[in-house]
Design an enzyme around this catalytic site. Structure first.
Site, PDB file in Angstrom:
ATOM      1  N   SER A 138     -24.618  -8.854  39.260  1.00 59.70           N
ATOM      2  CA  SER A 138     -23.426  -8.364  39.960  1.00 59.70           C
ATOM      3  C   SER A 138     -23.836  -7.795  41.306  1.00 59.70           C
ATOM      4  O   SER A 138     -24.977  -7.325  41.475  1.00 59.70           O
ATOM      5  CB  SER A 138     -22.748  -7.268  39.134  1.00 59.70           C
ATOM      6  OG  SER A 138     -21.723  -6.628  39.873  1.00 59.70           O
ATOM      7  N   TYR A 148     -24.393   0.820  34.432  1.00 53.69           N
ATOM      8  CA  TYR A 148     -24.016  -0.600  34.551  1.00 53.69           C
ATOM      9  C   TYR A 148     -24.732  -1.233  35.736  1.00 53.69           C
ATOM     10  O   TYR A 148     -25.326  -2.313  35.623  1.00 53.69           O
ATOM     11  CB  TYR A 148     -22.497  -0.731  34.712  1.00 53.69           C
ATOM     12  CG  TYR A 148     -22.052  -2.163  34.929  1.00 53.69           C
ATOM     13  CD1 TYR A 148     -21.941  -3.039  33.860  1.00 53.69           C
ATOM     14  CD2 TYR A 148     -21.758  -2.633  36.214  1.00 53.69           C
ATOM     15  CE1 TYR A 148     -21.545  -4.362  34.054  1.00 53.69           C
ATOM     16  CE2 TYR A 148     -21.371  -3.945  36.415  1.00 53.69           C
ATOM     17  CZ  TYR A 148     -21.268  -4.800  35.332  1.00 53.69           C
ATOM     18  OH  TYR A 148     -20.891  -6.116  35.534  1.00 53.69           O
TER      19      TYR A 148
END
Length: 251
Positions: A138, A148
């Site tokens: 990401s 994350y």
């Protein structure tokens, strides 16, 4: 034609990967926790694309389930030529006050499963002299967005290292680095709508570029010019500024 195994195939980018691969006449192995959704998707792929669609229910936070998927990747009959490590989610909580067990479970899915499945796929692929591994990272990997972002940074760096090790073997490794994408991801995590409409990407375009980059052997695939620019800026921006921007965003 060949077989592709997609984790997190029941929704979002994983489902889109399954559709695009099936319509390109690849057989698919569909991995996710929700067996009912997988069976429904498999039936649609068989009917509309005319391919073989296997269903392999698995919770990638459970080691025994990860090993079952790894065994499928090692299988010599109907070998997997493309592994898409797509399964993922975020806890969307503060680390210091949040549930640490939830953080550990997320780490198992985002990091441990990617590592174990990449190894399980790479060994037989190298022996055959062909294959590809696509790990979904990401743009968040370049931010200071908590656990994350840290996990996605691991995926990015791990995939780069894997690509170096696989060079010359006929097997490639690609890290997909999308930005905000229209899927169930943010809704499931309880995020409010973030960013302007122009910041959001369509899942079909993200997947199409990712698969095109895999075919070309690209190591870091960043869909859209806008996120390529954002990624480049994040890599040259002082980390003090990146942290300050993260704090202001409230994410």
């Amino acid at each position: 034609m060949g077989t592709a195994l997609v984790t997190g195939a029941s929704a979002g980018l994983g489902e889109e990967f399954a559709w695009q691969l099936a319509t390109a006449k690849h057989d698919v192995v569909l991995v996710a926790r929700d067996e009912a959704r997988l069976e429904r998707l498999a039936g649609e792929l068989r009917a509309y694309a005319g391919v073989r669609a296997e269903v392999l229910p698995a919770d990638l936070s459970v080691r025994a389930d990860v090993e079952r998927v790894a065994e499928r990747l090692r299988q010599e009959e109907q070998p997997v030529g493309l592994l898409v490590n797509n399964a993922g989610y975020t806890t969307h909580q503060r680390f210091v006050t949040g549930d640490i067990e939830a953080e550990e479970t997320m780490l198992d899915v985002l990091v441990r499963a990617v590592m174990v499945l990449s190894r399980a796929a790479a060994e037989p692929m190298v022996a055959r002299g062909r294959g590809a591994i696509l790990n979904v990272s990401s743009v968040a990997a370049l931010t200071a967005g908590g656990t994350y972002a840290a996990a996605k940074a691991w995926v990015r760096t791990f995939t780069e290292g894997l690509a170096v090790e696989l060079d010359g073997t006929g097997v490639t490794a690609t890290a997909l680095s999308p930005g905000l994408t229209r899927t169930e991801f943010h809704e499931r995590a309880g995020f409010r709508r973030v960013g302007p409409d122009v910041a959001w990407l369509d899942a079909d375009r993200v997947v199409a570029q990712a698969l095109a980059d895999v075919r070309r052997g690209v190591v870091i695939s960043t869909p859209s010019v806008r996120y390529a620019v954002v990624s480049a800026l994040l890599q040259v921006t002082p980390r003090t500024a990146v942290r300050a921007l993260q704090a202001r965003s409230g994410l």
